[in-house]
Design an enzyme around this catalytic site. Structure first.
Site, PDB file in Angstrom:
ATOM      1  N   SER A 136       1.107  -1.198   0.041  1.00  0.00           N
ATOM      2  CA  SER A 136      -0.213  -0.218  -0.054  1.00  0.00           C
ATOM      3  C   SER A 136       1.069   1.222   0.075  1.00  0.00           C
ATOM      4  O   SER A 136       2.021   1.280   0.309  1.00  0.00           O
ATOM      5  CB  SER A 136      -0.783  -0.052   1.194  1.00  0.00           C
ATOM      6  OG  SER A 136      -1.539   1.354   1.440  1.00  0.00           O
ATOM      7  N   TYR A 149      -1.145  -0.913  10.290  1.00  0.00           N
ATOM      8  CA  TYR A 149      -1.287  -1.206   8.765  1.00  0.00           C
ATOM      9  C   TYR A 149      -0.321  -0.841   8.095  1.00  0.00           C
ATOM     10  O   TYR A 149       0.332  -1.600   7.298  1.00  0.00           O
ATOM     11  CB  TYR A 149      -2.749  -0.553   8.484  1.00  0.00           C
ATOM     12  CG  TYR A 149      -3.025  -0.758   6.911  1.00  0.00           C
ATOM     13  CD1 TYR A 149      -3.645  -1.945   6.717  1.00  0.00           C
ATOM     14  CD2 TYR A 149      -2.717   0.094   5.903  1.00  0.00           C
ATOM     15  CE1 TYR A 149      -3.799  -2.091   5.343  1.00  0.00           C
ATOM     16  CE2 TYR A 149      -3.051  -0.090   4.524  1.00  0.00           C
ATOM     17  CZ  TYR A 149      -3.542  -1.283   4.402  1.00  0.00           C
ATOM     18  OH  TYR A 149      -4.148  -1.296   2.874  1.00  0.00           O
ATOM     19  N   ALA A 150       0.287   0.498   8.273  1.00  0.00           N
ATOM     20  CA  ALA A 150       1.365   0.933   7.388  1.00  0.00           C
ATOM     21  C   ALA A 150       2.515   0.143   7.711  1.00  0.00           C
ATOM     22  O   ALA A 150       3.483  -0.365   6.662  1.00  0.00           O
ATOM     23  CB  ALA A 150       1.621   2.443   7.768  1.00  0.00           C
ATOM     24  N   ALA A 151       3.028  -0.285   8.971  1.00  0.00           N
ATOM     25  CA  ALA A 151       3.808  -1.280   9.191  1.00  0.00           C
ATOM     26  C   ALA A 151       3.964  -2.624   8.739  1.00  0.00           C
ATOM     27  O   ALA A 151       4.828  -3.154   8.296  1.00  0.00           O
ATOM     28  CB  ALA A 151       4.043  -1.536  10.789  1.00  0.00           C
ATOM     29  N   LYS A 153       2.184  -3.355   6.072  1.00  0.00           N
ATOM     30  CA  LYS A 153       2.610  -3.212   4.394  1.00  0.00           C
ATOM     31  C   LYS A 153       3.798  -3.008   4.083  1.00  0.00           C
ATOM     32  O   LYS A 153       4.429  -3.128   2.912  1.00  0.00           O
ATOM     33  CB  LYS A 153       1.513  -2.331   3.876  1.00  0.00           C
ATOM     34  CG  LYS A 153      -0.163  -2.304   3.872  1.00  0.00           C
ATOM     35  CD  LYS A 153      -0.441  -3.780   3.135  1.00  0.00           C
ATOM     36  CE  LYS A 153      -1.611  -4.206   3.255  1.00  0.00           C
ATOM     37  NZ  LYS A 153      -1.991  -5.139   2.262  1.00  0.00           N
ATOM     38  N   ILE A 181      -8.220   3.604  -3.679  1.00  0.00           N
ATOM     39  CA  ILE A 181      -8.810   2.935  -4.682  1.00  0.00           C
ATOM     40  C   ILE A 181     -10.368   2.804  -4.589  1.00  0.00           C
ATOM     41  O   ILE A 181     -10.556   2.456  -3.059  1.00  0.00           O
ATOM     42  CB  ILE A 181      -8.225   1.512  -5.073  1.00  0.00           C
ATOM     43  CG1 ILE A 181      -6.984   1.439  -5.387  1.00  0.00           C
ATOM     44  CG2 ILE A 181      -8.967   0.751  -6.416  1.00  0.00           C
ATOM     45  CD1 ILE A 181      -6.355   2.321  -6.532  1.00  0.00           C
TER      46      ILE A 181
END
Length: 241
Positions: A136, A149-151, A153, A181
């Site tokens: 992402s 979530y960022a970690a 991804k 999206i």
């Protein structure tokens, strides 16, 4: 064009917006597709929407190595694994609420590792197979409200690079990093700050699932035969423009 005729493709998170469009483009190019998802009703709806005899479905949470082996064992020999499954939760960053972190790592990163391990020995040996992970833009830009979530991804990118070396030359391993999206998963972001986010995108609009699916198809095609270990950003230019 029927490049994928007779080839088996497994798509996790297959009931999601990107999953369905990815299945559609593979079907249009001749593949047999197994959609894997945790949501029984949405999985059935996806199969009905696709309306093709070459679509198969399997309900699984991919929560254990054994569950991942079961998916891959039933589909072998597999030409391509497209791993889109994951969760997207707001992270409160509180020491007494570790659940969001645990779920983010388990459902976005650990199951990717387990699926990749299960795929390796069940890949079609007749030609180089393909493995595509979903990262992402959150790993590039950071996500203030979704740190876990960022970690996770970001971990997908590291996993992609490592496996591209380990699995070469038999399996080409790449990742995609979509921006915003238009799917059910992005609805909270659009509701919270959709207009402001759109203004940051050079192309001036949000992406469509089909625009991600076409990149996935490319990464699984013969045209990508010299591409491995890469993460392709699909974000309308918001990251680098």
């Amino acid at each position: 064009m029927v490049e994928f005729t007779g080839k088996r493709v497994v798509i996790t998170g297959g009931a999601g917006g990107i999953g369905v469009e990815t299945a559609r483009t593979f079907l249009d190019h001749g593949a047999h597709v197994l959609l894997v998802d945790i949501d029984t009703e949405r999985l059935a709806a996806a199969r009905e929407a696709l309306g093709d005899t070459r679509v198969f479905t399997l309900v699984s949470d991919l929560a254990t190595p054994a569950a991942c082996v079961e998916v891959m064992e039933g589909a072998k020999p597999v030409y391509a694994l497209v791993h889109l499954a994951g969760v997207f939760e707001r992270d409160p960053l509180l020491s007494d609420q570790h659940g969001v972190w645990d779920r983010a790592i388990a459902a976005n990163l650990t199951n990717a590792y387990d699926m990749a391990v299960a795929f390796r020995t069940r890949a079609d040996p007749r030609e180089p197979s393909r493995l595509v992970f979903a990262s992402s833009v959150a790993y590039r830009r950071g996500s203030a409200d979704r740190a876990a979530y960022a970690a996770a991804k970001g971990g997908i990118v590291g996993l992609t690079r490592a496996l591209s070396r380990k699995y070469a030359p038999d399996i080409l391993v790449n990742a995609i990093a979509p921006g915003l999206i238009v799917t059910r998963m992005s609805e909270p972001i659009v509701a919270e700050r959709g207009d402001a986010y759109r203004q940051e995108i050079p192309l001036g609009r949000f992406g469509q699932p089909s625009e991600v699916a076409s990149v996935i198809r490319f990464l699984c095609s013969k045209d990508s035969s010299y591409i491995t270990g890469q993460t392709i950003t699909i974000d309308g230019g918001i990251t680098n423009a």
